[in-house]
Each structure stands twice: as structure tokens, then as C-alpha cells.
Motif scaffolding. Structure first.
Motif, PDB file in Angstrom:
ATOM      1  N   GLN A  69       0.834  -1.198   0.000  1.00  0.00           N
ATOM      2  CA  GLN A  69       0.000   0.000   0.000  1.00  0.00           C
ATOM      3  C   GLN A  69       0.873   1.254   0.000  1.00  0.00           C
ATOM      4  OE1 GLN A  69      -3.818  -0.477   0.017  1.00  0.00           O
ATOM      5  NE2 GLN A  69      -2.515  -2.016  -0.934  1.00  0.00           N
ATOM      6  N   SER A  70       0.728   2.070  -1.049  1.00  0.00           N
ATOM      7  CA  SER A  70       1.612   3.221  -1.207  1.00  0.00           C
ATOM      8  C   SER A  70       1.066   4.142  -2.287  1.00  0.00           C
ATOM      9  CB  SER A  70       3.024   2.749  -1.588  1.00  0.00           C
ATOM     10  OG  SER A  70       3.848   3.854  -1.913  1.00  0.00           O
ATOM     11  N   THR A  71       1.411   5.429  -2.163  1.00  0.00           N
ATOM     12  CA  THR A  71       1.102   6.413  -3.211  1.00  0.00           C
ATOM     13  C   THR A  71       2.319   6.679  -4.080  1.00  0.00           C
ATOM     14  OG1 THR A  71       1.688   8.244  -1.733  1.00  0.00           O
ATOM     15  CG2 THR A  71      -0.620   7.537  -1.752  1.00  0.00           C
ATOM     16  N   ASP A  72       3.399   5.930  -3.858  1.00  0.00           N
ATOM     17  CA  ASP A  72       4.667   6.189  -4.536  1.00  0.00           C
ATOM     18  C   ASP A  72       4.757   5.417  -5.856  1.00  0.00           C
ATOM     19  OD1 ASP A  72       7.189   7.206  -4.997  1.00  0.00           O
ATOM     20  OD2 ASP A  72       8.206   5.677  -3.796  1.00  0.00           O
ATOM     21  N   SER A  73       3.832   5.740  -6.766  1.00  0.00           N
ATOM     22  CA  SER A  73       3.871   5.137  -8.101  1.00  0.00           C
ATOM     23  C   SER A  73       3.715   6.241  -9.145  1.00  0.00           C
ATOM     24  CB  SER A  73       2.753   4.108  -8.285  1.00  0.00           C
ATOM     25  OG  SER A  73       1.480   4.729  -8.334  1.00  0.00           O
TER      26      SER A  73
ATOM     27  N   CYS B 284      -6.406   6.361  -3.056  1.00  0.00           N
ATOM     28  CA  CYS B 284      -5.566   5.151  -3.056  1.00  0.00           C
ATOM     29  C   CYS B 284      -6.042   4.140  -2.019  1.00  0.00           C
ATOM     30  CB  CYS B 284      -4.110   5.530  -2.799  1.00  0.00           C
ATOM     31  SG  CYS B 284      -3.332   6.439  -4.160  1.00  0.00           S
ATOM     32  N   ARG B 285      -6.499   4.625  -0.876  1.00  0.00           N
ATOM     33  CA  ARG B 285      -7.013   3.714   0.154  1.00  0.00           C
ATOM     34  C   ARG B 285      -8.299   3.044  -0.319  1.00  0.00           C
ATOM     35  NH1 ARG B 285      -5.170   7.757   3.806  1.00  0.00           N
ATOM     36  NH2 ARG B 285      -7.227   8.748   3.817  1.00  0.00           N
ATOM     37  N   THR B 286      -9.143   3.797  -1.019  1.00  0.00           N
ATOM     38  CA  THR B 286     -10.408   3.244  -1.495  1.00  0.00           C
ATOM     39  C   THR B 286     -10.179   2.061  -2.423  1.00  0.00           C
ATOM     40  OG1 THR B 286     -11.549   5.375  -1.297  1.00  0.00           O
ATOM     41  CG2 THR B 286     -12.518   3.757  -2.791  1.00  0.00           C
TER      42      THR B 286
ATOM     43  N   LEU C 128      -2.988  15.751 -12.387  1.00  0.00           N
ATOM     44  CA  LEU C 128      -4.243  15.906 -13.112  1.00  0.00           C
ATOM     45  C   LEU C 128      -5.301  16.605 -12.279  1.00  0.00           C
ATOM     46  CD1 LEU C 128      -6.066  15.146 -15.582  1.00  0.00           C
ATOM     47  CD2 LEU C 128      -6.587  13.019 -14.361  1.00  0.00           C
ATOM     48  N   PHE C 129      -5.472  16.162 -11.038  1.00  0.00           N
ATOM     49  CA  PHE C 129      -6.561  16.680 -10.221  1.00  0.00           C
ATOM     50  C   PHE C 129      -6.173  17.924  -9.426  1.00  0.00           C
ATOM     51  CE2 PHE C 129      -7.937  12.095 -10.444  1.00  0.00           C
ATOM     52  CZ  PHE C 129      -8.954  12.348 -11.345  1.00  0.00           C
ATOM     53  N   LYS C 130      -4.895  18.232  -9.372  1.00  0.00           N
ATOM     54  CA  LYS C 130      -4.471  19.434  -8.649  1.00  0.00           C
ATOM     55  C   LYS C 130      -5.068  20.681  -9.274  1.00  0.00           C
ATOM     56  CE  LYS C 130      -0.347  21.899  -7.041  1.00  0.00           C
ATOM     57  NZ  LYS C 130       1.132  21.915  -7.022  1.00  0.00           N
ATOM     58  N   SER C 131      -5.115  20.719 -10.593  1.00  0.00           N
ATOM     59  CA  SER C 131      -5.659  21.894 -11.281  1.00  0.00           C
ATOM     60  C   SER C 131      -7.182  21.932 -11.238  1.00  0.00           C
ATOM     61  CB  SER C 131      -5.204  21.892 -12.739  1.00  0.00           C
ATOM     62  OG  SER C 131      -5.669  20.729 -13.408  1.00  0.00           O
ATOM     63  N   LEU C 132      -7.786  20.774 -10.949  1.00  0.00           N
ATOM     64  CA  LEU C 132      -9.244  20.715 -10.949  1.00  0.00           C
ATOM     65  C   LEU C 132      -9.829  21.090  -9.601  1.00  0.00           C
ATOM     66  CD1 LEU C 132     -11.752  19.858 -12.610  1.00  0.00           C
ATOM     67  CD2 LEU C 132     -11.492  17.586 -11.619  1.00  0.00           C
ATOM     68  N   ASP C 133      -9.260  20.555  -8.553  1.00  0.00           N
ATOM     69  CA  ASP C 133      -9.834  20.786  -7.226  1.00  0.00           C
ATOM     70  C   ASP C 133      -8.810  20.399  -6.173  1.00  0.00           C
ATOM     71  OD1 ASP C 133     -11.224  20.808  -4.850  1.00  0.00           O
ATOM     72  OD2 ASP C 133     -13.037  19.969  -5.711  1.00  0.00           O
ATOM     73  N   ASN C 134      -8.396  21.366  -5.397  1.00  0.00           N
ATOM     74  CA  ASN C 134      -7.373  21.106  -4.385  1.00  0.00           C
ATOM     75  C   ASN C 134      -7.884  20.254  -3.223  1.00  0.00           C
ATOM     76  OD1 ASN C 134      -5.338  22.516  -5.696  1.00  0.00           O
ATOM     77  ND2 ASN C 134      -6.006  24.468  -4.858  1.00  0.00           N
ATOM     78  N   SER C 135      -9.203  20.072  -3.123  1.00  0.00           N
ATOM     79  CA  SER C 135      -9.747  19.328  -1.982  1.00  0.00           C
ATOM     80  C   SER C 135      -9.723  17.813  -2.209  1.00  0.00           C
ATOM     81  CB  SER C 135     -11.182  19.771  -1.688  1.00  0.00           C
ATOM     82  OG  SER C 135     -12.060  19.336  -2.716  1.00  0.00           O
ATOM     83  N   ILE C 136      -9.381  17.369  -3.417  1.00  0.00           N
ATOM     84  CA  ILE C 136      -9.361  15.940  -3.700  1.00  0.00           C
ATOM     85  C   ILE C 136      -8.217  15.291  -2.936  1.00  0.00           C
ATOM     86  CG2 ILE C 136      -8.982  14.202  -5.494  1.00  0.00           C
ATOM     87  CD1 ILE C 136     -10.295  16.150  -7.452  1.00  0.00           C
ATOM     88  N   SER C 137      -8.513  14.236  -2.209  1.00  0.00           N
ATOM     89  CA  SER C 137      -7.500  13.536  -1.428  1.00  0.00           C
ATOM     90  C   SER C 137      -7.004  12.331  -2.212  1.00  0.00           C
ATOM     91  CB  SER C 137      -8.077  13.085  -0.083  1.00  0.00           C
ATOM     92  OG  SER C 137      -7.156  12.236   0.578  1.00  0.00           O
ATOM     93  N   ILE C 138      -5.790  12.437  -2.730  1.00  0.00           N
ATOM     94  CA  ILE C 138      -5.197  11.324  -3.462  1.00  0.00           C
ATOM     95  C   ILE C 138      -4.973  10.141  -2.518  1.00  0.00           C
ATOM     96  CG2 ILE C 138      -3.175  10.567  -4.751  1.00  0.00           C
ATOM     97  CD1 ILE C 138      -5.005  12.394  -6.327  1.00  0.00           C
ATOM     98  N   GLU C 139      -4.608  10.441  -1.282  1.00  0.00           N
ATOM     99  CA  GLU C 139      -4.385   9.368  -0.306  1.00  0.00           C
ATOM    100  C   GLU C 139      -5.666   8.580  -0.071  1.00  0.00           C
ATOM    101  OE1 GLU C 139      -3.468  12.490   0.084  1.00  0.00           O
ATOM    102  OE2 GLU C 139      -1.272  12.337   0.008  1.00  0.00           O
TER     103      GLU C 139
ATOM    104  N   PHE D 265       1.810   6.249 -11.654  1.00  0.00           N
ATOM    105  CA  PHE D 265       0.395   6.455 -11.937  1.00  0.00           C
ATOM    106  C   PHE D 265      -0.216   7.453 -10.958  1.00  0.00           C
ATOM    107  CE2 PHE D 265      -4.043   5.029 -10.993  1.00  0.00           C
ATOM    108  CZ  PHE D 265      -4.612   5.465 -12.175  1.00  0.00           C
ATOM    109  N   VAL D 266       0.114   7.331  -9.680  1.00  0.00           N
ATOM    110  CA  VAL D 266      -0.422   8.257  -8.677  1.00  0.00           C
ATOM    111  C   VAL D 266       0.175   9.649  -8.864  1.00  0.00           C
ATOM    112  CG1 VAL D 266      -0.588   8.740  -6.206  1.00  0.00           C
ATOM    113  CG2 VAL D 266      -0.922   6.416  -7.045  1.00  0.00           C
ATOM    114  N   TYR D 267       1.445   9.735  -9.291  1.00  0.00           N
ATOM    115  CA  TYR D 267       2.022  11.048  -9.592  1.00  0.00           C
ATOM    116  C   TYR D 267       1.218  11.739 -10.693  1.00  0.00           C
ATOM    117  CZ  TYR D 267       6.124   9.286  -7.057  1.00  0.00           C
ATOM    118  OH  TYR D 267       6.971   8.771  -6.117  1.00  0.00           O
ATOM    119  N   PHE D 268       0.812  10.962 -11.698  1.00  0.00           N
ATOM    120  CA  PHE D 268      -0.010  11.525 -12.770  1.00  0.00           C
ATOM    121  C   PHE D 268      -1.350  12.017 -12.235  1.00  0.00           C
ATOM    122  CE2 PHE D 268      -3.605  10.404 -15.583  1.00  0.00           C
ATOM    123  CZ  PHE D 268      -3.475  11.441 -16.493  1.00  0.00           C
ATOM    124  N   LEU D 269      -1.994  11.208 -11.391  1.00  0.00           N
ATOM    125  CA  LEU D 269      -3.282  11.613 -10.822  1.00  0.00           C
ATOM    126  C   LEU D 269      -3.150  12.902 -10.009  1.00  0.00           C
ATOM    127  CD1 LEU D 269      -4.803   8.241  -9.539  1.00  0.00           C
ATOM    128  CD2 LEU D 269      -5.310   9.446 -11.663  1.00  0.00           C
ATOM    129  N   THR D 270      -2.071  13.012  -9.263  1.00  0.00           N
ATOM    130  CA  THR D 270      -1.861  14.212  -8.436  1.00  0.00           C
ATOM    131  C   THR D 270      -1.814  15.450  -9.299  1.00  0.00           C
ATOM    132  OG1 THR D 270      -0.622  12.883  -6.822  1.00  0.00           O
ATOM    133  CG2 THR D 270      -0.344  15.276  -6.743  1.00  0.00           C
TER     134      THR D 270
END
Length: 414
Positions: free
Chosen positions: A111-115, A138-140, A124-135, A117-122
Motif C-alpha cells: 500500500q503506497s502512493t509512490d507510483s 488510493c485507500r479506497t 491531473l486533479f491538482k488543477s481541478l480541485d485542491n480538496s481531492i485527497s489522493i491518499e 500512476f499516482v504522480y499523474f493523478l496528483t
């Protein structure tokens, strides 16, 4: 009969993946490291440089099987006659082999966000909405990561059992899958077998990626995409649905779909090249499969044609999927692709009361309703009741349900 004639004929087989050197250039689309050759069953050598299957099922679809090749080239010989069948006494039926399961400790370790693919998601969604929790995302989905930053899409079934995990590498900037690198795709059950931590006869039974979410939210409509990546992105942009990944066009099966019994389901197949025969295009394949699933399990299941209606010829050639479409919309007209926000708490009850009174005063149709170009409500009456309950509970994304109910009301009024 001489010993040579007694030799058992062995069927041709596809060359196993052992790295990019085991894949060649496709004769049709000319892409490198994307063509899997058929090998002679007796010699282990390639039958011909053109006999094989392209890995790009939707954008290319080339498949030249050995049987057809030998029909077209009778001078090559081909299939030897099988030896006379030996009649044996019937054996008592064997009990079914237990399904293989992977100890959950292997999932927990990864279990990790260090991939990448997750860097890409970060990004992508950073410009859309800062409230999105990537962590939280990933847990979901229980996303894992390897030491070389490949993502692990774990397959966890509806009962919480770990079946396997698909290991894939992505470009952290573009989000495109890395096809040509050695080890760009692998499976957890195979890595554990190579390490002698699983038996060689591990009985793999795949399930849908994200299947473990079905029990948690029984009233939600289910969306199924081909790619796991697409399901993850869709879950952020449209959280009122449960997003599952089939793992490819062939990954939507009747057997795997027994967990969808009595659910409402929307399928989002990728685009296929228009020059492919109709029966080989993803939309047609999933439409046929949807009918089989509907008959077997009583699902309310529809196949979305949003891509078929809106895609350009170039997008079809590139095998665009619903995630590509949504990402494109985000970049071009970000106001049209929204992440649902939670409204102020003091406004929720009043709005819910108003919507509940409205829907109680009308008769909703039994058939599906398109409330936006990209969203269909399969069972309107059931959806309204479930959405109101979800809003009252305060446990879910209230903003998403409120907005969809308002869109449904506008659709009914028009």
C-alpha cells in the motif's frame, strides 16, 4: 505403426511474455513490441512472422491464427492427424479445485502512493480541485506500488478475498501506459510463483478491479470500464457511481458478473477502429455480453454510446476511452467537468425536502433516462429513493446526489 507416427501432435501456442524481446512488430499497425507470435507446439519455434495477435485489440485488432495460416498455405503442412483415440474407463468426477487466494499480508505490504500512476493523478486533479485527497483515493481502491514505481491494481472480490494484482507502469506526466519497457506489465500471482511463495498450479479466478466496493454501497449504480486507470479517474469525477475495471475488452464476463445480480449497471467500452468488422468492435462485444449478463442475473444494464456518438475518426483509431474523453473536456472546458462539492449543511435539508416533494408528485418512467450527455439513470424511481436516503444519512457525497436529482427534475420538466 512406426514411432514417428505415434508421436503426439502438440497444438500451437502463443509465446509467453518474458520481456519486450518476446514481442515483435505488428504486421498491420507496425507498432514495436506489440505482436505475440504463435509457436509450433512440437518445436517451440515461430510458425511465421505474420502468425500471431496484436496486443492492441481495439486500435488494431490484427489476429492471424495458425489454423487459417495453414489453410492459406497448404504447402506448409500444418496440423498433423491426431493418433487413434484410446478408450479409457471413465474416471470418477474430481472435486473442483479450490480457487487460489493471496494472503492479505502481500496487499498490506504494497500500500503506497509512490507510483508513477499516482504522480499523474496528483498533477491531473491538482488543477481541478485542491480538496481531492489522493491518499483517500488510493485507500479506497487499495492501490499499491513497487520499488520501481509501478502501480498495483489489486483485484479484491466482493467478500474481501485477494485474487491477484495487475502490475503496470505509467508515464507520470502523460498518464499513458508504458508498453515497451521490460516488465511493463506483470501479475502478483506470477511474481509470487516465481519466488516460490505460491504453488505453480495456483488456481487464478479473476474478479473486477474495485469489486470490493460493491458491498459498501449497495444502492449505487455500477459503472464498468475496460481499464483500471479509467475506473479510478471516473470515481473522482462522478463519485455517485461505483467504478469497476474489467481489465480489457475481454474482461467483461458472465462469470465475473454474478456479483452484479439485481444491480443497475452502465458499461463504458473503449473505442475501436471503425475499419474493424462490427463484431470485433468493443461496443458490439460489450453489447452482446450485456445481454447475456442481463438474462443470467437480472441486471438493469446499459451500454453507454457517448464515445460512439462524439468521437472523431482519429480518436477511434487511437482507441479513446471515457477517461481520455473526460480529461480532454477538463483541459478544454473545465467548467463542464466538475467534481461534486458538498453544499453548506444548512441548505441540504431544505433542498432535499423540496426534491422529495416534487418526485412524490409525479410518476417516473420505468426506462432509463439520459440526464446529461454522459450520465444515464437506469432505474429512476429506485435512484430517487436511494439518493434521498443517502442525503439524509450524511455518509455520502451529498452534493453529487443533490445535483443529479436536480438534473433529473429539469429533465422531467422539459
Amino acid at each position: 505403426m512406426n514411432k514417428k507416427m505415434m508421436k503426439m501432435y502438440k497444438q500451437p501456442y502463443l509465446r509467453p511474455y518474458t520481456g519486450k524481446e518476446s514481442r515483435t512488430v505488428c504486421p498491420q499497425c507496425k507498432k514495436s513490441n506489440s505482436f505475440t507470435l504463435y509457436l509450433d507446439g512440437n518445436t517451440g519455434q515461430p510458425i511465421s512472422p505474420i502468425v500471431g495477435i496484436c496486443n492492441h485489440a481495439n486500435s488494431c485488432g490484427y489476429h492471424y491464427p495458425p489454423k487459417q495460416y495453414f489453410i492459406d498455405n497448404p504447402q506448409r503442412g500444418g496440423f498433423e492427424p491426431r493418433p487413434t483415440r484410446v478408450i479409457q474407463r471413465p474416471q470418477p468426477p474430481q472435486p473442483p479445485k479450490p480457487m487460489g487466494l493471496i494472503p492479505v499480508e502481500y496487499l498490506d505490504r504494497t500500500q503506497s502512493t509512490d507510483s508513477n500512476f499516482v504522480y499523474f493523478l496528483t498533477g491531473l486533479f491538482k488543477s481541478l480541485d485542491n480538496s481531492i485527497s489522493i491518499e483517500e483515493l488510493c485507500r479506497t481502491y487499495k492501490l499499491g506500488a513497487t520499488k520501481d514505481k509501478r502501480v498495483i491494481f489489486w483485484q479484491i472480490d466482493i467478500n474481501g478475498n485477494v485474487r491477484t494484482g495487475k502490475i503496470m507502469q505509467y508515464n507520470p506526466t502523460t498518464g499513458k501506459r508504458v508498453h515497451n519497457a521490460s516488465g511493463a506489465i506483470d501479475w502478483i500471482h506470477n511474481t509470487l510463483k516465481r519466488a516460490d511463495k505460491l504453488p505453480d498450479d495456483y488456481n487464478l479466478k479473476q474478479c473486477y478491479f474495485g469489486e470490493h466496493l460493491l458491498n459498501e454501497q449497495p444502492d449505487k449504480i455500477v459503472a464498468i470500464t475496460e481499464a483500471e486507470k479509467t475506473a479510478v479517474i471516473g470515481s473522482v469525477l462522478y463519485p455517485q457511481l461505483i467504478w469497476l475495471g474489467a481489465g480489457g475488452v475481454a474482461g467483461l464476463t458472465v462469470e465475473k458478473s454474478k456479483v452484479l445480480k439485481d444491480r443497475s449497471v452502465i458499461l463504458y467500452p473503449d473505442l475501436s477502429k471503425s475499419e474493424l468488422p462490427k463484431e470485433e468492435q468493443a461496443f458490439e462485444i460489450w453489447t452482446k455480453r450485456a445481454n447475456e449478463i442481463r438474462q443470467r442475473y437480472g441486471c438493469k444494464i446499459v451500454v453507454s454510446d457517448i464515445l460512439e456518438k462524439n468521437a472523431t475518426d482519429e480518436e477511434k483509431r487511437n482507441g479513446l476511452d471515457i477517461a481520455d474523453y473526460l480529461i480532454k473536456q477538463m483541459k478544454q472546458v473545465p467548467d463542464q467537468v466538475k467534481v461534486f462539492q458538498q453544499p453548506p449543511q444548512q441548505d441540504i435539508n431544505n433542498t432535499a425536502d423540496e426534491l422529495e416533494r416534487f418526485f412524490a408528485s409525479i410518476k417516473l418512467p420505468d426506462e432509463p433516462i439520459d440526464i446529461t450527455p454522459s450520465y444515464t439513470i437506469c432505474e429512476p424511481d429506485r435512484y430517487v429513493k436511494g439518493a434521498i436516503r443517502a442525503i439524509r444519512s450524511g455518509k455520502y457525497n451529498t452534493g453529487a446526489f443533490l445535483e443529479r436529482l436536480q438534473q433529473l427534475r429539469e429533465t422531467m420538466l422539459n
